[in-house]
Design a protein around this motif. Sequence first.
Motif, PDB file in Angstrom:
ATOM      1  N   ASP A 111      33.487  51.209 -42.012  1.00  0.00           N
ATOM      2  CA  ASP A 111      34.212  51.458 -43.103  1.00  0.00           C
ATOM      3  C   ASP A 111      35.370  52.147 -43.154  1.00  0.00           C
ATOM      4  O   ASP A 111      35.028  53.468 -42.879  1.00  0.00           O
ATOM      5  CB  ASP A 111      33.100  51.499 -44.309  1.00  0.00           C
ATOM      6  CG  ASP A 111      33.860  51.302 -45.650  1.00  0.00           C
ATOM      7  OD1 ASP A 111      34.072  50.104 -45.927  1.00  0.00           O
ATOM      8  OD2 ASP A 111      34.124  52.141 -46.295  1.00  0.00           O
ATOM      9  N   GLY A 112      36.527  51.787 -43.240  1.00  0.00           N
ATOM     10  CA  GLY A 112      37.670  52.736 -43.548  1.00  0.00           C
ATOM     11  C   GLY A 112      38.636  52.493 -42.079  1.00  0.00           C
ATOM     12  O   GLY A 112      39.571  53.230 -41.792  1.00  0.00           O
ATOM     13  N   ILE A 148      40.495  61.345 -49.996  1.00  0.00           N
ATOM     14  CA  ILE A 148      40.320  60.171 -49.449  1.00  0.00           C
ATOM     15  C   ILE A 148      38.853  59.626 -49.251  1.00  0.00           C
ATOM     16  O   ILE A 148      38.123  60.520 -48.944  1.00  0.00           O
ATOM     17  CB  ILE A 148      41.115  60.085 -47.969  1.00  0.00           C
ATOM     18  CG1 ILE A 148      42.527  60.579 -48.139  1.00  0.00           C
ATOM     19  CG2 ILE A 148      40.882  58.518 -47.472  1.00  0.00           C
ATOM     20  CD1 ILE A 148      43.442  59.853 -49.059  1.00  0.00           C
ATOM     21  N   PRO A 149      38.459  58.475 -49.483  1.00  0.00           N
ATOM     22  CA  PRO A 149      37.173  57.949 -49.582  1.00  0.00           C
ATOM     23  C   PRO A 149      36.626  58.161 -48.205  1.00  0.00           C
ATOM     24  O   PRO A 149      37.269  58.289 -47.110  1.00  0.00           O
ATOM     25  CB  PRO A 149      37.217  56.438 -49.814  1.00  0.00           C
ATOM     26  CG  PRO A 149      38.575  56.017 -50.471  1.00  0.00           C
ATOM     27  CD  PRO A 149      39.414  57.225 -50.165  1.00  0.00           C
ATOM     28  N   VAL A 150      35.189  58.061 -48.355  1.00  0.00           N
ATOM     29  CA  VAL A 150      34.439  58.679 -46.987  1.00  0.00           C
ATOM     30  C   VAL A 150      34.631  57.554 -45.873  1.00  0.00           C
ATOM     31  O   VAL A 150      34.770  56.333 -46.349  1.00  0.00           O
ATOM     32  CB  VAL A 150      33.088  59.027 -47.211  1.00  0.00           C
ATOM     33  CG1 VAL A 150      32.131  58.995 -45.929  1.00  0.00           C
ATOM     34  CG2 VAL A 150      32.845  60.103 -48.005  1.00  0.00           C
ATOM     35  N   ILE A 151      34.866  57.808 -44.630  1.00  0.00           N
ATOM     36  CA  ILE A 151      34.859  56.853 -43.610  1.00  0.00           C
ATOM     37  C   ILE A 151      33.659  56.887 -42.799  1.00  0.00           C
ATOM     38  O   ILE A 151      32.905  57.978 -42.440  1.00  0.00           O
ATOM     39  CB  ILE A 151      36.112  57.146 -42.709  1.00  0.00           C
ATOM     40  CG1 ILE A 151      37.372  57.188 -43.392  1.00  0.00           C
ATOM     41  CG2 ILE A 151      35.857  56.462 -41.276  1.00  0.00           C
ATOM     42  CD1 ILE A 151      38.578  57.610 -42.513  1.00  0.00           C
ATOM     43  N   TYR A 152      33.239  55.912 -42.602  1.00  0.00           N
ATOM     44  CA  TYR A 152      31.663  55.558 -42.013  1.00  0.00           C
ATOM     45  C   TYR A 152      31.820  54.875 -40.506  1.00  0.00           C
ATOM     46  O   TYR A 152      32.615  53.820 -40.310  1.00  0.00           O
ATOM     47  CB  TYR A 152      30.814  54.415 -42.539  1.00  0.00           C
ATOM     48  CG  TYR A 152      30.285  55.030 -43.866  1.00  0.00           C
ATOM     49  CD1 TYR A 152      29.029  55.777 -43.968  1.00  0.00           C
ATOM     50  CD2 TYR A 152      30.923  55.082 -45.319  1.00  0.00           C
ATOM     51  CE1 TYR A 152      28.574  56.285 -45.072  1.00  0.00           C
ATOM     52  CE2 TYR A 152      30.573  55.542 -46.122  1.00  0.00           C
ATOM     53  CZ  TYR A 152      29.241  56.447 -46.388  1.00  0.00           C
ATOM     54  OH  TYR A 152      29.024  56.836 -47.473  1.00  0.00           O
ATOM     55  N   ILE A 171      31.292  60.017 -41.856  1.00  0.00           N
ATOM     56  CA  ILE A 171      29.803  59.939 -41.559  1.00  0.00           C
ATOM     57  C   ILE A 171      29.395  59.195 -40.331  1.00  0.00           C
ATOM     58  O   ILE A 171      29.983  58.065 -40.534  1.00  0.00           O
ATOM     59  CB  ILE A 171      29.168  59.279 -42.888  1.00  0.00           C
ATOM     60  CG1 ILE A 171      29.585  60.085 -44.078  1.00  0.00           C
ATOM     61  CG2 ILE A 171      27.732  59.325 -42.683  1.00  0.00           C
ATOM     62  CD1 ILE A 171      28.984  61.567 -44.114  1.00  0.00           C
ATOM     63  N   VAL A 172      28.933  59.847 -39.413  1.00  0.00           N
ATOM     64  CA  VAL A 172      28.471  59.056 -38.118  1.00  0.00           C
ATOM     65  C   VAL A 172      26.890  58.584 -38.388  1.00  0.00           C
ATOM     66  O   VAL A 172      26.347  59.577 -38.359  1.00  0.00           O
ATOM     67  CB  VAL A 172      28.643  59.776 -36.966  1.00  0.00           C
ATOM     68  CG1 VAL A 172      28.463  59.258 -35.447  1.00  0.00           C
ATOM     69  CG2 VAL A 172      29.941  60.528 -37.076  1.00  0.00           C
ATOM     70  N   ILE A 173      26.737  57.386 -37.887  1.00  0.00           N
ATOM     71  CA  ILE A 173      25.381  56.828 -38.050  1.00  0.00           C
ATOM     72  C   ILE A 173      25.200  56.703 -36.389  1.00  0.00           C
ATOM     73  O   ILE A 173      25.772  55.827 -35.803  1.00  0.00           O
ATOM     74  CB  ILE A 173      25.193  55.512 -38.779  1.00  0.00           C
ATOM     75  CG1 ILE A 173      25.756  55.777 -40.267  1.00  0.00           C
ATOM     76  CG2 ILE A 173      23.793  55.049 -38.664  1.00  0.00           C
ATOM     77  CD1 ILE A 173      25.496  54.306 -41.057  1.00  0.00           C
ATOM     78  N   SER A 174      24.133  57.534 -36.046  1.00  0.00           N
ATOM     79  CA  SER A 174      23.853  57.545 -34.650  1.00  0.00           C
ATOM     80  C   SER A 174      23.182  56.317 -34.023  1.00  0.00           C
ATOM     81  O   SER A 174      22.870  55.417 -34.724  1.00  0.00           O
ATOM     82  CB  SER A 174      22.969  58.892 -34.774  1.00  0.00           C
ATOM     83  OG  SER A 174      21.558  58.418 -35.117  1.00  0.00           O
TER      84      SER A 174
END
Length: 366
Positions: free
Chosen positions: A93-94, A76-80, A144-147
């Motif tokens: 995204d997701g 499954i595509p990466v979730i941001y 992927i978590v952007i802090s």
Amino acid sequence: MENLEFDDIISDDEVIEIPHEVRKINTQAYDKSVSDIVRMIEDGDINLNPEYQRNYIWDNKKSSLLIESIILNVPIPVIYVSQEEDDSWTVIDGLQRLNSLYRYFQRDYKLSGLEILTELNKSDIKTLNPKAVRVLKNGLLRIIVISHDSHPEIKYDVFMRLNTGAVKLNDQELRNCLYRGSLNDKLKNIVAKPNILKLFNLESPHNRMADCELILRFLSLLDNYDKTNDHINNYKGRMKNFINEYLLKYKNLNADALKRLDNMIEDTSKTIIEIYTVNAFKRFNSEGQYESTLNRSLMDILFISTTVLPSDRLLKNKDKIFARYKELVINDTEFRNSVTIGTSDTKVLNYRLNRWISEIKKIINE
């Protein structure tokens, strides 16, 4: 009217230089099981932003195919996601993937349209066979978590690049996601007010939040208005960044400040209508008739001038003010250009604001 159409041309593509020492973005990757993700959504640790998800929700067949893919172990595509200050996550995204999983575990739909695991059609989470349930719950999704300590503008630009859905989020929808807080909530109330709807030529609040952006644009300019010189401070030629900075700074206004802001906008919009009519934000053509589209640059000068100048003197001279306004828009080439071409340029913005406020002051001080 469903869409807001504008006739002013924005040159909002200037690159803003961010000092190297603060030009940072921090990320962390996690592999989360489906059961963990569903639990986090239930606990409020993952925010699905219902304000905009309702407009673009996947149908049950598309959601079913996602469930089938996880059971089949198809990547499954990466979730941001964006990390908030309270350590919760806001999906960037997701959104529809996570929403589809959550809805399935809430028994909102049964699987349908499956062409490989056809035997699972018509199954919800309670009737799905035990093996499939285990595989689904243990399926892993990369997140992927952007802090929250990443630079706000870099973070915003990264999310715009990740904005790849079938219906891409616009600037204001993304702000609604990234800068959640009391001010963001208040905007949705303000744009439902009758006078604002009239001025924006809408029957109900815009379904993609273009009206919220217009109010934010006004508030950003007003917050940086220099009454000594009648121009805008701290504006560097890129309106979207200017608005982002304002919303980030004031996103958690207290109740008293929000009330004052609400009252101010209500008073300003009422006065604008009394002086310039409900068509205030439309240009005149050469015959003196209103054009059909709105003009953000006219909004700038009318919102600001009506807010910062005394309303009693404006209303007392409303006929002269309106006549002068119409004359400028129709016959003054330099002024007309300032509200139609390259309107986000710093010099152009300050010229039209200073020029119009100067014209009003001449009238009310006679």
